[in-house]
Design an enzyme around this catalytic site. Structure first.
Site, PDB file in Angstrom:
ATOM      1  CB  CYS A  53      -4.099 -11.444   3.235  1.00  0.00           C
ATOM      2  SG  CYS A  53      -4.465 -10.168   4.407  1.00  0.00           S
ATOM      3  CG  ASN A  59      -6.098 -11.638  -0.255  1.00  0.00           C
ATOM      4  OD1 ASN A  59      -5.949 -10.488   0.143  1.00  0.00           O
ATOM      5  ND2 ASN A  59      -5.669 -12.049  -1.421  1.00  0.00           N
ATOM      6  N   GLY A  60      -8.756  -9.815   1.369  1.00  0.00           N
ATOM      7  CA  GLY A  60      -9.676  -8.831   0.782  1.00  0.00           C
ATOM      8  C   GLY A  60     -10.329  -8.023   1.874  1.00  0.00           C
ATOM      9  CE  LYS A  88      12.255  -0.124  -5.464  1.00  0.00           C
ATOM     10  NZ  LYS A  88      11.466  -0.178  -6.635  1.00  0.00           N
ATOM     11  CD  GLU A 120       9.723  -0.260  -2.125  1.00  0.00           C
ATOM     12  OE1 GLU A 120       8.604  -0.704  -1.856  1.00  0.00           O
ATOM     13  OE2 GLU A 120      10.196  -0.291  -3.278  1.00  0.00           O
ATOM     14  CD1 TRP A 132       0.690  -5.560   4.602  1.00  0.00           C
ATOM     15  CD2 TRP A 132      -1.349  -4.753   4.197  1.00  0.00           C
ATOM     16  NE1 TRP A 132       0.792  -4.208   4.441  1.00  0.00           N
ATOM     17  CE2 TRP A 132      -0.435  -3.683   4.187  1.00  0.00           C
ATOM     18  CE3 TRP A 132      -2.701  -4.485   3.956  1.00  0.00           C
ATOM     19  CZ2 TRP A 132      -0.830  -2.367   3.946  1.00  0.00           C
ATOM     20  CZ3 TRP A 132      -3.082  -3.178   3.723  1.00  0.00           C
ATOM     21  CH2 TRP A 132      -2.147  -2.136   3.723  1.00  0.00           C
ATOM     22  CE  LYS A 137       7.073  -8.140  -5.742  1.00  0.00           C
ATOM     23  NZ  LYS A 137       8.046  -7.063  -6.008  1.00  0.00           N
ATOM     24  CG  HIS A 169      10.744  26.291  -9.735  1.00  0.00           C
ATOM     25  ND1 HIS A 169      10.608  27.599 -10.130  1.00  0.00           N
ATOM     26  CD2 HIS A 169      11.277  25.633 -10.790  1.00  0.00           C
ATOM     27  CE1 HIS A 169      11.025  27.727 -11.379  1.00  0.00           C
ATOM     28  NE2 HIS A 169      11.446  26.545 -11.801  1.00  0.00           N
ATOM     29  CD  GLU A 208      11.660   2.247  -9.112  1.00  0.00           C
ATOM     30  OE1 GLU A 208      10.575   2.787  -8.842  1.00  0.00           O
ATOM     31  OE2 GLU A 208      11.909   1.064  -8.822  1.00  0.00           O
ATOM     32  NE  ARG A 268      -1.117 -12.841  -1.714  1.00  0.00           N
ATOM     33  CZ  ARG A 268      -1.492 -12.476  -2.921  1.00  0.00           C
ATOM     34  NH1 ARG A 268      -0.689 -12.680  -3.936  1.00  0.00           N
ATOM     35  NH2 ARG A 268      -2.659 -11.913  -3.130  1.00  0.00           N
TER      36      ARG A 268
HETATM   37  O1  M6R Z   1       2.305  -5.342  -8.787  1.00  0.00           O
HETATM   38  P1  M6R Z   1       2.290  -3.919  -9.235  1.00  0.00           P
HETATM   39  O2  M6R Z   1       3.365  -3.614 -10.212  1.00  0.00           O
HETATM   40  O3  M6R Z   1       0.958  -3.456  -9.724  1.00  0.00           O
HETATM   41  O4  M6R Z   1       2.623  -3.100  -7.914  1.00  0.00           O
HETATM   42  C1  M6R Z   1       2.611  -1.707  -7.897  1.00  0.00           C
HETATM   43  C2  M6R Z   1       3.270  -1.183  -6.642  1.00  0.00           C
HETATM   44  O5  M6R Z   1       2.586  -1.623  -5.508  1.00  0.00           O
HETATM   45  C3  M6R Z   1       4.733  -1.619  -6.527  1.00  0.00           C
HETATM   46  O6  M6R Z   1       5.475  -1.239  -7.645  1.00  0.00           O
HETATM   47  C4  M6R Z   1       5.371  -1.010  -5.271  1.00  0.00           C
HETATM   48  O7  M6R Z   1       5.465   0.370  -5.394  1.00  0.00           O
HETATM   49  C5  M6R Z   1       6.743  -1.640  -5.016  1.00  0.00           C
HETATM   50  N1  M6R Z   1       6.870  -2.016  -3.650  1.00  0.00           N
HETATM   51  C6  M6R Z   1       7.872  -0.720  -5.354  1.00  0.00           C
HETATM   52  O8  M6R Z   1       9.116  -1.295  -5.142  1.00  0.00           O
END
Ligand code: M6R
Length: 615
Positions: free
Chosen positions: A2, A103-104, A492, A495, A77, A610, A511, A488, A27
């Site tokens: 948010c 926000n929260g 990517k 998401e 959000w 984000k 395994h 990683e 956000r």
């Molecule tokens: O802001 P942060 O690095 O603490 O965020 C952690 C994760 O939320 C962030 O890396 C998330 O997994 C990304 N969307 C990955 O691309």
């Protein structure tokens, strides 16, 4: 999660608020809304969907009135209540006297709501936030205290996390802001104030800002700002100068922020190391941790805490710290760690990693570790955010604002800083000799150029993505430094393209996951020529033997794998420890192109935000 924005001054609030929401849309983008002060009333416009839906809605309204100079706005959000017009913020109190953006999460909202319902209050939304506006209205009515005092008294009743901005119909020249656990920044202009969840909506108006601390509130009334604690103690706010540049917040000709950020990596990696090392002298200097250097050097064990991509950077760092500095290292998901009763020794070195510096789980894990008496070092990107403010010491990654929800340049910047931290320790512990340290630093200095060269694979990666855009699953495999990269790369793809992808250590495949391999399963291998090369090639042969389709990231000129793999992408030769810097580029590009070819909303993938400021 948010985003909140506010403005009070002499300009029209609407254009400032809507632009601010666009900047904060990373956000959350489930709904957006705005509340504007109008003589004798608070006007609220809100709409499900992205900020552009709100803009369209307001533009098409025949009775629109958007001329006020005081207002608050929100991009959501969703946590409590589905994304809908009615659940969108701002939330007006029943009598229309108070408007709140939040926000929260208000954890005790149900009990507050019950009491208010008993008093006759009616609720329109399913949100936790609506209790705040009704509670403030109720306090004003029943106690006759001032508006700002009513906000303060309401916050004494509230349990949970919040950044809020509040308007009152009866105090048209006032905005009250408060913070606990969620960020809020106040920009100071000439007779005007800008409020936002981060500095990005503020930078084009002023570079003077105040970051509220937890349990603080700000009352902006008749052009004056007062900061006090929720406990009613007046504070002397510290005014900081923002270093951010406005161009960093624009797409700069790229179709998406993610692609722009992928291409920024040669520069962002340079910025992360600038002034912090010299290969010629074999030294590393990290000013941010100098005052806690003894703690740093005396560490018997390193504990790294993070989430998501930052956790993957932490996992890479485990390989550096153990292999080069000979320091035992564990890497934990902050969300799991915070609810265990972890054992922390006095000579443990705790490092928290976060791009945003606001991730709720990472912040909570940090606070837990501090309660247990450990010294905590941060590796964060957003200057002035909550995590660097709560750590004892730390190093900023200086990657510049990362707006795309998928983290890219922050990852390679984190790797840079973590490697420098490791080499600082290596220098002290003498686990490598001077010549070896100089050589590694020299290679690190060459990384931006190698990343630049790797980016030339873009067209090739796009062609590969064309072949796989309709696939349902991917497997990503790697060993050693390639294993966190496999995780990683898979994250990517998941998401932003919504294709299911599993990251696995290549040798673990036999395994279980190998059962998934058939002619329809693409398997991405991180297969650079390094210490584990032959082992990875054997794993690749196992996949080929089961008709799997191999996409290999290989070291330039590796003719051997070119004969085995169905597709390959070359990366420049570099030592094992530096492979993640270059190999992450084709992985990021593959996810980007898959998502783009599938027509996904790359910078704002569904269900995500984000900064994850809720647990
Ligand atoms: O802001 P942060 O690095 O603490 O965020 C952690 C994760 O939320 C962030 O890396 C998330 O997994 C990304 N969307 C990955 O691309």
């Amino acid at each position: 999660m948010c985003g909140i924005v506010g403005y009070i001054g002499k300009k029209e609030a609407w254009p400032i608020l809507i632009k601010g929401l666009e900047r904060l849309e990373y956000r959350g983008y489930d709904s957006a809304g705005v509340a504007l002060m109008n003589p004798g009333e608070i006007l609220v416009y809100k709409k499900k969907g992205k900020v552009s839906e709100l803009s369209k809605f307001v533009k098409n309204k025949s009775d629109k009135n958007i001329g006020g100079t005081v207002g608050i706005a929100h991009t959501r959000w969703a946590t409590h209540g589905e994304p809908s017009d009615v659940n969108a913020h701002p939330h007006l109190s029943m009598g229309g006297n108070i408007a709140v953006v939040h926000n929260g999460i208000i954890e005790n909202y149900l009990s507050i709501k019950k009491v208010l319902i008993e008093k006759g209050y009616k609720f329109k939304s399913d949100t936790d936030t609506e209790v705040i506006s009704n509670l403030i209205e109720d306090i004003v009515k029943s106690t006759k205290v001032s508006f700002d005092e009513a906000v303060r008294l309401a916050l004494l009743e509230v349990v949970g996390a919040y950044a809020i901005a509040v308007l009152s119909k009866d105090d048209p020249e006032t905005i009250v802001i408060a913070k606990k656990g969620s960020p809020v920044v106040i920009g100071i202009g000439d007779g005007e104030y800008f409020i936002a969840s981060d500095a990005t909506p503020i930078i084009e108006y002023t570079d003077k800002v105040i970051y509220l601390d937890d349990n603080e509130m700000a009352i902006i009334k008749n052009k004056k700002l007062v900061v006090k604690t929720i406990g009613n103690e007046i504070k002397n706010p510290y005014i900081q100068k923002l270093e951010m540049k406005i161009e960093e917040l624009e797409k700069g000709g790229f179709p998406h922020f993610m692609l722009k950020e992928i291409y920024e990596q040669p520069r962002s990696i340079k910025d992360s190391m600038r002034g912090r090392e010299s290969a010629k002298d074999g030294v590393v200097k990290l000013g941010g941790i100098e005052s806690f250097q003894d703690k740093f050097f005396n560490a018997k064990r390193i504990i790294i805490l993070a989430c998501g991509t930052s956790w993957h950077a932490g996992l890479e760092a485990k390989y550096f710290f153990e292999e080069i500095s000979k320091t035992p290292t564990i890497v934990e998901y902050a969300s799991e760690f915070r609810y265990r009763n972890p054992v922390i020794y006095p000579n443990d070195l705790v490092i928290v990693i976060s791009q945003s510096g606001e991730t709720a789980d990472t912040l909570a894990a940090l606070n837990l570790v501090k309660e247990k008496g450990a010294t905590v070092f941060g590796v964060c990107n957003v200057v002035g955010s909550s995590i660097p403010r709560a750590t004892d010491a730390g190093v900023y990654t200086h990657a510049g604002p990362e707006i795309g929800v998928a983290s890219t340049k922050a990852f390679t910047a984190q790797l840079t800083v973590l490697l420098l931290m490791c080499l600082l320790l290596v220098n002290k512990k003498e686990t490598l000799n001077k010549k070896e340290i100089k050589k590694l630093l020299e290679e690190l200095e060459n990384i931006p150029e190698k990343v630049e060269k790797t980016l030339l694979c873009n067209e090739k990666v796009k062609k590969i993505a064309e072949k796989f855009k309709n696939i349902k699953n991917f497997i990503y495999l790697g060993r050693g430094y390639g294993f966190p990269l496999a995780l990683e790369g898979a994250l990517k793809v998941k998401e932003i393209s919504y294709i299911h992808a599993e990251g696995y250590p290549a040798a673990e495949m036999k395994h279980g996951p190998i059962a998934l391999v058939d002619e329809n399963m693409p398997v991405v291998f991180i297969a650079n020529r390094g210490k584990l090369y032959e082992k990875v090639v054997s794993n690749m042969m196992e996949v080929k033997a089961r008709k799997g389709v191999v996409i290999a990231i290989i070291t330039e000129g590796d003719e051997n794998i070119k004969k085995i793999a169905d597709f390959w992408i070359e990366i420049p030769e570099t030592s094992d420890v530096l492979v993640p810097f270059v190999a992450s580029i084709p992985l990021q590009l593959l996810a980007y192109h898959l998502a783009s070819l599938r027509g996904c909303d790359i910078d704002k993938p569904r269900n995500l935000a984000k900064s994850v400021t809720v647990e």
